[in-house]
Design a protein around this motif. Structure first.
Motif, PDB file in Angstrom:
ATOM      1  N   THR A   1       0.837  -1.207   0.000  1.00 22.45           N
ATOM      2  CA  THR A   1       0.000   0.000   0.000  1.00 22.45           C
ATOM      3  C   THR A   1       0.871   1.255   0.000  1.00 22.45           C
ATOM      4  OG1 THR A   1      -0.120  -0.064   2.390  1.00 22.45           O
ATOM      5  CG2 THR A   1      -1.895  -1.174   1.200  1.00 22.45           C
ATOM      6  N   ARG A   2       0.265   2.374  -0.379  1.00 23.79           N
ATOM      7  CA  ARG A   2       0.992   3.653  -0.402  1.00 23.79           C
ATOM      8  C   ARG A   2       0.290   4.701   0.453  1.00 23.79           C
ATOM      9  NH1 ARG A   2       4.411   3.815  -5.248  1.00 23.79           N
ATOM     10  NH2 ARG A   2       4.626   1.612  -5.725  1.00 23.79           N
ATOM     11  N   PRO A   3       0.261   4.478   1.769  1.00 25.68           N
ATOM     12  CA  PRO A   3      -0.369   5.495   2.603  1.00 25.68           C
ATOM     13  C   PRO A   3       0.431   6.786   2.511  1.00 25.68           C
ATOM     14  CG  PRO A   3       0.862   3.945   3.960  1.00 25.68           C
ATOM     15  CD  PRO A   3       0.924   3.429   2.549  1.00 25.68           C
ATOM     16  N   THR A   4      -0.244   7.919   2.643  1.00 24.57           N
ATOM     17  CA  THR A   4       0.471   9.200   2.561  1.00 24.57           C
ATOM     18  C   THR A   4       0.463   9.947   3.897  1.00 24.57           C
ATOM     19  OG1 THR A   4      -1.563  10.185   1.732  1.00 24.57           O
ATOM     20  CG2 THR A   4       0.063   9.523   0.096  1.00 24.57           C
ATOM     21  N   THR A   5      -0.451   9.558   4.781  1.00 19.75           N
ATOM     22  CA  THR A   5      -0.499  10.191   6.106  1.00 19.75           C
ATOM     23  C   THR A   5      -0.744   9.119   7.161  1.00 19.75           C
ATOM     24  OG1 THR A   5      -2.868  10.527   5.896  1.00 19.75           O
ATOM     25  CG2 THR A   5      -1.475  12.399   5.304  1.00 19.75           C
TER      26      THR A   5
ATOM     27  N   GLU B   1       2.912  -1.259   9.954  1.00 22.84           N
ATOM     28  CA  GLU B   1       2.216  -1.873   8.811  1.00 22.84           C
ATOM     29  C   GLU B   1       3.214  -2.507   7.842  1.00 22.84           C
ATOM     30  OE1 GLU B   1      -0.676   0.367   6.203  1.00 22.84           O
ATOM     31  OE2 GLU B   1      -1.220   1.132   8.207  1.00 22.84           O
ATOM     32  N   ASP B   2       4.305  -1.789   7.579  1.00 29.35           N
ATOM     33  CA  ASP B   2       5.343  -2.364   6.708  1.00 29.35           C
ATOM     34  C   ASP B   2       6.011  -3.568   7.373  1.00 29.35           C
ATOM     35  OD1 ASP B   2       5.047  -0.741   4.503  1.00 29.35           O
ATOM     36  OD2 ASP B   2       6.965   0.315   4.743  1.00 29.35           O
ATOM     37  N   HIS B   3       6.230  -3.488   8.684  1.00 29.63           N
ATOM     38  CA  HIS B   3       6.872  -4.627   9.352  1.00 29.63           C
ATOM     39  C   HIS B   3       6.028  -5.888   9.185  1.00 29.63           C
ATOM     40  CE1 HIS B   3       9.678  -2.174  12.259  1.00 29.63           C
ATOM     41  NE2 HIS B   3       9.831  -1.860  10.979  1.00 29.63           N
ATOM     42  N   ARG B   4       4.703  -5.737   9.276  1.00 28.88           N
ATOM     43  CA  ARG B   4       3.834  -6.906   9.089  1.00 28.88           C
ATOM     44  C   ARG B   4       3.891  -7.370   7.629  1.00 28.88           C
ATOM     45  NH1 ARG B   4       4.091  -5.661  13.823  1.00 28.88           N
ATOM     46  NH2 ARG B   4       5.921  -6.938  13.406  1.00 28.88           N
ATOM     47  N   ALA B   5       4.052  -6.409   6.697  1.00 28.70           N
ATOM     48  CA  ALA B   5       4.179  -6.783   5.274  1.00 28.70           C
ATOM     49  C   ALA B   5       5.484  -7.558   5.053  1.00 28.70           C
ATOM     50  CB  ALA B   5       4.127  -5.543   4.385  1.00 28.70           C
ATOM     51  N   PHE B   6       6.571  -7.151   5.747  1.00 30.11           N
ATOM     52  CA  PHE B   6       7.841  -7.895   5.626  1.00 30.11           C
ATOM     53  C   PHE B   6       7.646  -9.340   6.074  1.00 30.11           C
ATOM     54  CE2 PHE B   6      10.124  -3.653   6.435  1.00 30.11           C
ATOM     55  CZ  PHE B   6      10.358  -3.457   5.098  1.00 30.11           C
ATOM     56  N   GLU B   7       6.936  -9.522   7.183  1.00 28.20           N
ATOM     57  CA  GLU B   7       6.716 -10.878   7.694  1.00 28.20           C
ATOM     58  C   GLU B   7       5.894 -11.700   6.703  1.00 28.20           C
ATOM     59  OE1 GLU B   7       6.993  -9.703  12.451  1.00 28.20           O
ATOM     60  OE2 GLU B   7       5.035  -9.851  11.477  1.00 28.20           O
ATOM     61  N   THR B   8       4.893 -11.088   6.102  1.00 32.20           N
ATOM     62  CA  THR B   8       4.090 -11.788   5.099  1.00 32.20           C
ATOM     63  C   THR B   8       4.954 -12.186   3.903  1.00 32.20           C
ATOM     64  OG1 THR B   8       2.121 -10.561   5.755  1.00 32.20           O
ATOM     65  CG2 THR B   8       2.075 -11.574   3.577  1.00 32.20           C
ATOM     66  N   LEU B   9       5.779 -11.237   3.440  1.00 33.52           N
ATOM     67  CA  LEU B   9       6.619 -11.524   2.271  1.00 33.52           C
ATOM     68  C   LEU B   9       7.604 -12.650   2.573  1.00 33.52           C
ATOM     69  CD1 LEU B   9       7.093  -7.849   1.081  1.00 33.52           C
ATOM     70  CD2 LEU B   9       6.143  -9.692  -0.320  1.00 33.52           C
ATOM     71  N   LEU B  10       8.197 -12.645   3.770  1.00 31.42           N
ATOM     72  CA  LEU B  10       9.120 -13.729   4.137  1.00 31.42           C
ATOM     73  C   LEU B  10       8.392 -15.071   4.146  1.00 31.42           C
ATOM     74  CD1 LEU B  10      11.194 -12.188   7.094  1.00 31.42           C
ATOM     75  CD2 LEU B  10      12.065 -12.769   4.799  1.00 31.42           C
TER      76      LEU B  10
ATOM     77  N   ALA C   1      10.603 -15.033  -7.518  1.00 26.58           N
ATOM     78  CA  ALA C   1      11.238 -13.870  -8.160  1.00 26.58           C
ATOM     79  C   ALA C   1      10.377 -12.621  -7.956  1.00 26.58           C
ATOM     80  CB  ALA C   1      11.467 -14.135  -9.642  1.00 26.58           C
ATOM     81  N   ALA C   2       9.079 -12.772  -8.113  1.00 23.81           N
ATOM     82  CA  ALA C   2       8.187 -11.622  -7.939  1.00 23.81           C
ATOM     83  C   ALA C   2       8.188 -11.172  -6.481  1.00 23.81           C
ATOM     84  CB  ALA C   2       6.775 -11.985  -8.381  1.00 23.81           C
ATOM     85  N   LEU C   3       8.151 -12.140  -5.566  1.00 22.21           N
ATOM     86  CA  LEU C   3       8.145 -11.802  -4.138  1.00 22.21           C
ATOM     87  C   LEU C   3       9.471 -11.162  -3.723  1.00 22.21           C
ATOM     88  CD1 LEU C   3       6.401 -15.080  -2.983  1.00 22.21           C
ATOM     89  CD2 LEU C   3       5.493 -12.778  -2.550  1.00 22.21           C
ATOM     90  N   ARG C   4      10.575 -11.666  -4.266  1.00 20.84           N
ATOM     91  CA  ARG C   4      11.891 -11.088  -3.984  1.00 20.84           C
ATOM     92  C   ARG C   4      11.922  -9.623  -4.415  1.00 20.84           C
ATOM     93  NH1 ARG C   4      16.931 -13.334  -7.411  1.00 20.84           N
ATOM     94  NH2 ARG C   4      15.507 -12.717  -9.088  1.00 20.84           N
ATOM     95  N   GLY C   5      11.354  -9.335  -5.579  1.00 23.95           N
ATOM     96  CA  GLY C   5      11.319  -7.960  -6.081  1.00 23.95           C
ATOM     97  C   GLY C   5      10.533  -7.046  -5.144  1.00 23.95           C
ATOM     98  N   GLN C   6       9.409  -7.531  -4.692  1.00 27.45           N
ATOM     99  CA  GLN C   6       8.583  -6.733  -3.761  1.00 27.45           C
ATOM    100  C   GLN C   6       9.324  -6.495  -2.456  1.00 27.45           C
ATOM    101  OE1 GLN C   6       4.846  -8.850  -3.127  1.00 27.45           O
ATOM    102  NE2 GLN C   6       3.780  -7.237  -4.229  1.00 27.45           N
ATOM    103  N   LEU C   7       9.919  -7.557  -1.921  1.00 21.69           N
ATOM    104  CA  LEU C   7      10.588  -7.439  -0.623  1.00 21.69           C
ATOM    105  C   LEU C   7      11.771  -6.493  -0.721  1.00 21.69           C
ATOM    106  CD1 LEU C   7      10.913  -8.247   2.335  1.00 21.69           C
ATOM    107  CD2 LEU C   7      12.207 -10.260   1.586  1.00 21.69           C
ATOM    108  N   SER C   8      12.567  -6.619  -1.755  1.00 25.10           N
ATOM    109  CA  SER C   8      13.752  -5.785  -1.898  1.00 25.10           C
ATOM    110  C   SER C   8      13.375  -4.311  -2.024  1.00 25.10           C
ATOM    111  CB  SER C   8      14.550  -6.257  -3.117  1.00 25.10           C
ATOM    112  OG  SER C   8      15.732  -5.518  -3.218  1.00 25.10           O
ATOM    113  N   ALA C   9      12.371  -4.019  -2.844  1.00 26.92           N
ATOM    114  CA  ALA C   9      11.937  -2.628  -3.020  1.00 26.92           C
ATOM    115  C   ALA C   9      11.424  -2.056  -1.699  1.00 26.92           C
ATOM    116  CB  ALA C   9      10.844  -2.552  -4.086  1.00 26.92           C
ATOM    117  N   LEU C  10      10.613  -2.825  -0.999  1.00 24.51           N
ATOM    118  CA  LEU C  10      10.038  -2.318   0.245  1.00 24.51           C
ATOM    119  C   LEU C  10      11.103  -2.157   1.327  1.00 24.51           C
ATOM    120  CD1 LEU C  10       7.362  -1.367   1.437  1.00 24.51           C
ATOM    121  CD2 LEU C  10       6.952  -3.701   2.245  1.00 24.51           C
ATOM    122  N   LEU C  11      12.080  -3.078   1.355  1.00 28.46           N
ATOM    123  CA  LEU C  11      13.149  -2.962   2.358  1.00 28.46           C
ATOM    124  C   LEU C  11      13.933  -1.665   2.162  1.00 28.46           C
ATOM    125  CD1 LEU C  11      14.636  -6.575   2.594  1.00 28.46           C
ATOM    126  CD2 LEU C  11      13.594  -5.253   4.454  1.00 28.46           C
TER     127      LEU C  11
END
Ligand SMILES: [Fe+2]
Ligand SMILES: [Fe+2]
Length: 172
Positions: free
Chosen positions: A9-13, A22-31, A42-52
């Motif tokens: 997601t792209r929250p702005t506020t 919220e991102d920490h929980r997303a990291f756990e999901t991606l792992l 490969a797709a999940l690796r791309g998401q995780l790397s960008a978000l990290l």
């Protein structure tokens, strides 16, 4: 392979502590999704790397320095957080370099990244986000949330997290 990729997601506020969590929980999901070898790693690796990269760089530029100024954390805690970000990039590198994401080496690289990243989430939530909650006013946490999210989203929009970028972050 029919992986449903977690939505980034792209929250702005928002309150900076809530946004970071919220991102920490997303990291756990991606792992967790990356462990499953039925998934499109490969797709999940791309998401995780960008978000990290987006998450961590925005913390370093907009959150840690401001928490220092407000005396919520000391210099040691800020430096330790940055050191752990570096350790995460080091653990991410072999995964980004891997050509086969389903062999033993990739499994090992995934394990190392998982250990390093989960360790950091635990420490950051206990030693940095707790004092941010108790020692920083609501209005300041909202202002920090907006600054952090803006930087994070910019980096995501720029397509951050490539192998070249992680290498250069480690070299810098
Ligand atoms: Fe974080
Ligand atoms: Fe962090």
């Amino acid at each position: 392979m029919t992986t449903e990729l977690p939505e980034i997601t792209r929250p702005t506020t928002g309150d900076v502590v809530d946004l970071i969590l919220e991102d920490h929980r997303a990291f756990e999901t991606l792992l967790r999704e990356l462990r499953n070898d039925q998934n499109d790693r490969a797709a999940l690796r791309g998401q995780l790397s960008a978000l990290l990269v987006a998450h961590g760089e925005a913390e370093e530029s907009h959150v840690y320095p401001e928490l220092r100024r407000k005396d919520a954390i000391d210099e040691h805690e800020a430096e330790h957080g940055e050191e752990e970000h570096r350790e995460i990039y080091e653990a991410l590198l072999p995964l980004l370099e891997a050509t086969d994401l389903y062999d033993e080496d990739a499994s090992h690289a995934l394990h190392e990244l998982s250990e390093t990243l989960l360790h950091h989430l635990d420490e950051e939530e206990r030693d940095i986000l707790n004092p941010a909650r108790s020692d920083v006013a609501d209005a300041d946490r909202a202002r920090l949330g907006e600054a952090w999210a803006t930087r994070r989203n910019e980096l995501l929009d720029d397509g951050c997290g490539s192998l070249e970028q992680v290498r250069s972050l480690l070299a810098g």
